[in-house]
Design a protein around this motif. Structure first.
Motif, PDB file in Angstrom:
ATOM      1  N   PHE A  41       7.470  13.661  -5.468  1.00 38.30           N
ATOM      2  CA  PHE A  41       6.965  13.081  -6.780  1.00 38.30           C
ATOM      3  C   PHE A  41       6.923  11.409  -6.760  1.00 38.30           C
ATOM      4  O   PHE A  41       6.760  10.815  -7.835  1.00 38.30           O
ATOM      5  CB  PHE A  41       7.860  13.464  -8.161  1.00 38.30           C
ATOM      6  N   HIS A  42       7.081  10.781  -5.598  1.00 39.67           N
ATOM      7  CA  HIS A  42       7.080   9.329  -5.610  1.00 39.67           C
ATOM      8  C   HIS A  42       5.762   8.790  -5.744  1.00 39.67           C
ATOM      9  O   HIS A  42       4.696   9.460  -5.200  1.00 39.67           O
ATOM     10  CB  HIS A  42       7.608   8.937  -3.991  1.00 39.67           C
ATOM     11  N   CYS A  43       5.600   7.666  -6.342  1.00 38.56           N
ATOM     12  CA  CYS A  43       4.419   6.987  -6.246  1.00 38.56           C
ATOM     13  C   CYS A  43       4.193   6.114  -5.155  1.00 38.56           C
ATOM     14  O   CYS A  43       5.015   6.081  -4.339  1.00 38.56           O
ATOM     15  CB  CYS A  43       4.296   5.947  -7.507  1.00 38.56           C
ATOM     16  N   GLU A  44       2.943   5.684  -4.930  1.00 33.38           N
ATOM     17  CA  GLU A  44       2.665   4.984  -3.654  1.00 33.38           C
ATOM     18  C   GLU A  44       3.696   3.710  -3.395  1.00 33.38           C
ATOM     19  O   GLU A  44       3.977   3.361  -2.296  1.00 33.38           O
ATOM     20  CB  GLU A  44       1.121   4.249  -3.873  1.00 33.38           C
ATOM     21  N   GLN A  45       3.941   3.177  -4.513  1.00 30.59           N
ATOM     22  CA  GLN A  45       4.980   1.652  -4.366  1.00 30.59           C
ATOM     23  C   GLN A  45       6.164   2.256  -3.906  1.00 30.59           C
ATOM     24  O   GLN A  45       6.740   1.590  -2.903  1.00 30.59           O
ATOM     25  CB  GLN A  45       4.860   1.123  -5.794  1.00 30.59           C
ATOM     26  N   ALA A  46       6.821   3.259  -4.238  1.00 31.25           N
ATOM     27  CA  ALA A  46       7.969   3.845  -3.722  1.00 31.25           C
ATOM     28  C   ALA A  46       7.889   4.077  -2.518  1.00 31.25           C
ATOM     29  O   ALA A  46       8.688   3.893  -1.587  1.00 31.25           O
ATOM     30  CB  ALA A  46       8.368   4.959  -4.573  1.00 31.25           C
ATOM     31  N   LYS A  47       6.925   5.006  -1.878  1.00 33.58           N
ATOM     32  CA  LYS A  47       6.628   5.530  -0.618  1.00 33.58           C
ATOM     33  C   LYS A  47       6.522   4.148   0.312  1.00 33.58           C
ATOM     34  O   LYS A  47       7.384   4.151   1.403  1.00 33.58           O
ATOM     35  CB  LYS A  47       5.384   6.196  -0.323  1.00 33.58           C
ATOM     36  N   LYS A  48       5.888   3.061  -0.032  1.00 36.85           N
ATOM     37  CA  LYS A  48       5.930   1.656   0.756  1.00 36.85           C
ATOM     38  C   LYS A  48       7.128   1.452   0.845  1.00 36.85           C
ATOM     39  O   LYS A  48       7.754   0.823   1.932  1.00 36.85           O
ATOM     40  CB  LYS A  48       5.068   0.839   0.111  1.00 36.85           C
ATOM     41  N   ARG A  49       8.023   1.319  -0.281  1.00 39.26           N
ATOM     42  CA  ARG A  49       9.514   0.512  -0.191  1.00 39.26           C
ATOM     43  C   ARG A  49      10.044   1.332   0.767  1.00 39.26           C
ATOM     44  O   ARG A  49      11.068   1.090   1.483  1.00 39.26           O
ATOM     45  CB  ARG A  49       9.723   0.565  -1.614  1.00 39.26           C
ATOM     46  N   ILE A  50      10.180   2.744   0.744  1.00 36.95           N
ATOM     47  CA  ILE A  50      10.950   3.688   1.510  1.00 36.95           C
ATOM     48  C   ILE A  50      10.360   3.453   2.994  1.00 36.95           C
ATOM     49  O   ILE A  50      11.458   3.265   3.924  1.00 36.95           O
ATOM     50  CB  ILE A  50      10.897   5.136   1.114  1.00 36.95           C
ATOM     51  N   GLN A  52       9.630   0.821   4.295  1.00 42.54           N
ATOM     52  CA  GLN A  52      10.226  -0.799   4.695  1.00 42.54           C
ATOM     53  C   GLN A  52      11.589  -0.608   4.714  1.00 42.54           C
ATOM     54  O   GLN A  52      12.143  -1.669   4.737  1.00 42.54           O
ATOM     55  CB  GLN A  52       9.317  -1.585   3.900  1.00 42.54           C
ATOM     56  N   ASN A  53      12.254   0.398   4.228  1.00 43.03           N
ATOM     57  CA  ASN A  53      13.622   0.353   3.946  1.00 43.03           C
ATOM     58  C   ASN A  53      14.061  -0.417   3.016  1.00 43.03           C
ATOM     59  O   ASN A  53      15.138  -1.026   3.223  1.00 43.03           O
ATOM     60  CB  ASN A  53      14.441  -0.103   5.545  1.00 43.03           C
ATOM     61  N   LEU A  54      13.271  -0.464   2.039  1.00 41.90           N
ATOM     62  CA  LEU A  54      13.920  -1.311   0.882  1.00 41.90           C
ATOM     63  C   LEU A  54      14.337  -0.289  -0.149  1.00 41.90           C
ATOM     64  O   LEU A  54      13.693   0.748  -0.430  1.00 41.90           O
ATOM     65  CB  LEU A  54      12.441  -2.234   0.157  1.00 41.90           C
ATOM     66  N   PRO A  55      15.241  -0.695  -1.081  1.00 35.74           N
ATOM     67  CA  PRO A  55      15.910   0.138  -2.119  1.00 35.74           C
ATOM     68  C   PRO A  55      14.627   0.157  -3.174  1.00 35.74           C
ATOM     69  O   PRO A  55      13.906  -0.655  -3.424  1.00 35.74           O
ATOM     70  CB  PRO A  55      17.093  -0.354  -2.531  1.00 35.74           C
ATOM     71  N   LEU A  56      14.749   1.440  -3.806  1.00 34.93           N
ATOM     72  CA  LEU A  56      13.782   1.610  -4.995  1.00 34.93           C
ATOM     73  C   LEU A  56      14.369   0.660  -6.308  1.00 34.93           C
ATOM     74  O   LEU A  56      15.579   0.463  -6.086  1.00 34.93           O
ATOM     75  CB  LEU A  56      13.874   3.052  -5.487  1.00 34.93           C
ATOM     76  N   THR A  57      13.383   0.273  -6.987  1.00 33.22           N
ATOM     77  CA  THR A  57      13.674  -0.752  -7.901  1.00 33.22           C
ATOM     78  C   THR A  57      14.057   0.314  -9.264  1.00 33.22           C
ATOM     79  O   THR A  57      13.777   1.429  -9.100  1.00 33.22           O
ATOM     80  CB  THR A  57      12.651  -1.466  -8.660  1.00 33.22           C
ATOM     81  N   GLU A  58      14.810   0.043 -10.335  1.00 30.29           N
ATOM     82  CA  GLU A  58      15.115   0.782 -11.537  1.00 30.29           C
ATOM     83  C   GLU A  58      13.857   0.989 -12.141  1.00 30.29           C
ATOM     84  O   GLU A  58      13.859   2.192 -12.539  1.00 30.29           O
ATOM     85  CB  GLU A  58      16.179   0.031 -12.306  1.00 30.29           C
ATOM     86  N   GLU A  59      12.866   0.323 -12.103  1.00 29.79           N
ATOM     87  CA  GLU A  59      11.509   0.623 -12.658  1.00 29.79           C
ATOM     88  C   GLU A  59      10.937   1.683 -12.116  1.00 29.79           C
ATOM     89  O   GLU A  59      10.438   2.771 -12.697  1.00 29.79           O
ATOM     90  CB  GLU A  59      10.776  -0.561 -12.811  1.00 29.79           C
ATOM     91  N   ILE A  60      10.941   1.862 -10.641  1.00 25.95           N
ATOM     92  CA  ILE A  60      10.360   2.680 -10.063  1.00 25.95           C
ATOM     93  C   ILE A  60      11.183   3.932 -10.170  1.00 25.95           C
ATOM     94  O   ILE A  60      10.594   5.202 -10.268  1.00 25.95           O
ATOM     95  CB  ILE A  60      10.242   2.614  -8.463  1.00 25.95           C
ATOM     96  N   ARG A  61      12.519   3.980 -10.330  1.00 22.59           N
ATOM     97  CA  ARG A  61      13.214   5.220 -10.378  1.00 22.59           C
ATOM     98  C   ARG A  61      13.034   5.709 -11.732  1.00 22.59           C
ATOM     99  O   ARG A  61      12.863   7.077 -12.104  1.00 22.59           O
ATOM    100  CB  ARG A  61      14.802   4.893 -10.255  1.00 22.59           C
ATOM    101  N   GLU A  62      12.887   4.933 -12.686  1.00 20.33           N
ATOM    102  CA  GLU A  62      12.509   5.549 -14.150  1.00 20.33           C
ATOM    103  C   GLU A  62      11.092   6.136 -13.999  1.00 20.33           C
ATOM    104  O   GLU A  62      11.052   7.501 -14.785  1.00 20.33           O
ATOM    105  CB  GLU A  62      12.484   4.193 -15.077  1.00 20.33           C
ATOM    106  N   SER A  63      10.172   5.669 -13.522  1.00 26.66           N
ATOM    107  CA  SER A  63       8.934   6.371 -13.620  1.00 26.66           C
ATOM    108  C   SER A  63       8.994   7.677 -12.682  1.00 26.66           C
ATOM    109  O   SER A  63       8.217   8.672 -12.864  1.00 26.66           O
ATOM    110  CB  SER A  63       7.586   5.434 -13.152  1.00 26.66           C
TER     111      SER A  63
END
Ligand SMILES: Nc1ncnc2c1ncn2[C@@H]1O[C@H](COP(=O)(O)OP(=O)(O)OP(=O)(O)O)[C@@H](O)[C@H]1O
Ligand SMILES: O=C(O)[C@H](O)[C@@H](O)[C@H](O)[C@H](O)CO
Length: 173
Positions: A41-50, A52-63
């Motif tokens: 259920f991840h959005c594209e922005q989340a997939k990119k961050r994952i 790049q080994n970057l944590p999800l933002t709270e905004e991304i977790r919320e959506s």
């Protein structure tokens, strides 16, 4: 006891790499429940961050939790096992309010053990910053009696057997 028209929702939760998908697929198979993988259920922005080994933002977790809860509401009937980190208390609460009979199993334990498992799974080294940030984002259960915590160092077979016994008792199957 499961109430009529209240399908079970078993949420297998914990930080990245704790063993959620492994346990959730085994339980779904055992109980013949629908299996849902929150990562789908991840959005594209989340997939990119994952990637790049970057944590999800709270905004991304919320959506992300929004998409999961909408799906669960629109597809209420089947009993379900969901592999979902559930790091934030508020997001766990959202799952409790959907009209399912929800039970959570938290796989918790040693960060270094998860690192070892992840590194042998992917063939490349997972930066320790990823797991450190996952552990700091995890809000441990507080006044949440529907969460059972299991030590992730146990074998897949033991975790499965223990979970089946817990769920049989919780749902009085
Ligand atoms: N109880 C266990 N004992 C030993 N290895 C395990 C156990 N559970 C899972 N693993 C291994 O650890 C790795 C991570 O497991 P899994 O993918 O199930 O975790 P996850 O929490 O779903 O991960 P992600 O958050 O990345 O989706 C896999 O290689 C899996 O085979
Ligand atoms: O931080 C979180 O809320 C989640 O744990 C995600 O970042 C997972 O790492 C991702 O779903 C890959 O499994």
């Amino acid at each position: 006891m499961i109430k009529p028209n209240t399908p079970p929702l078993v949420v297998i939760m914990g930080v990245s790499g704790c063993g959620k998908s492994s346990l959730a697929t085994r339980l779904a198979k055992h109980f013949d429940y629908r299996f849902l993988e929150a990562d789908d259920f991840h959005c594209e922005q989340a997939k990119k961050r994952i990637q790049q080994n970057l944590p999800l933002t709270e905004e991304i977790r919320e959506s992300w939790i929004n998409r999961i809860t909408v799906f669960l509401c629109q597809n209420l009937q089947p009993p379900t096992v969901l592999a979902y980190p559930g790091l934030r208390r508020e997001h766990r609460q959202r799952l409790r309010e959907l009209g399912y009979h929800s039970i959570f199993i938290l796989l918790h334990g040693d960060k270094d053990l998860i690192s070892q498992r992840m590194n042998s799974r992917d063939g490349h080294v997972l930066p320790s910053s990823v797991l450190t940030s996952q552990f700091s984002a995890l809000q441990l259960p507080e006044n949440e009696p529907d969460i059972f915590t299991l030590d992730l160092q146990q074998s897949p077979e033991t975790l499965t057997t223990t979970s089946i016994a817990l769920l049989n008792q919780a749902f009085a199957l």
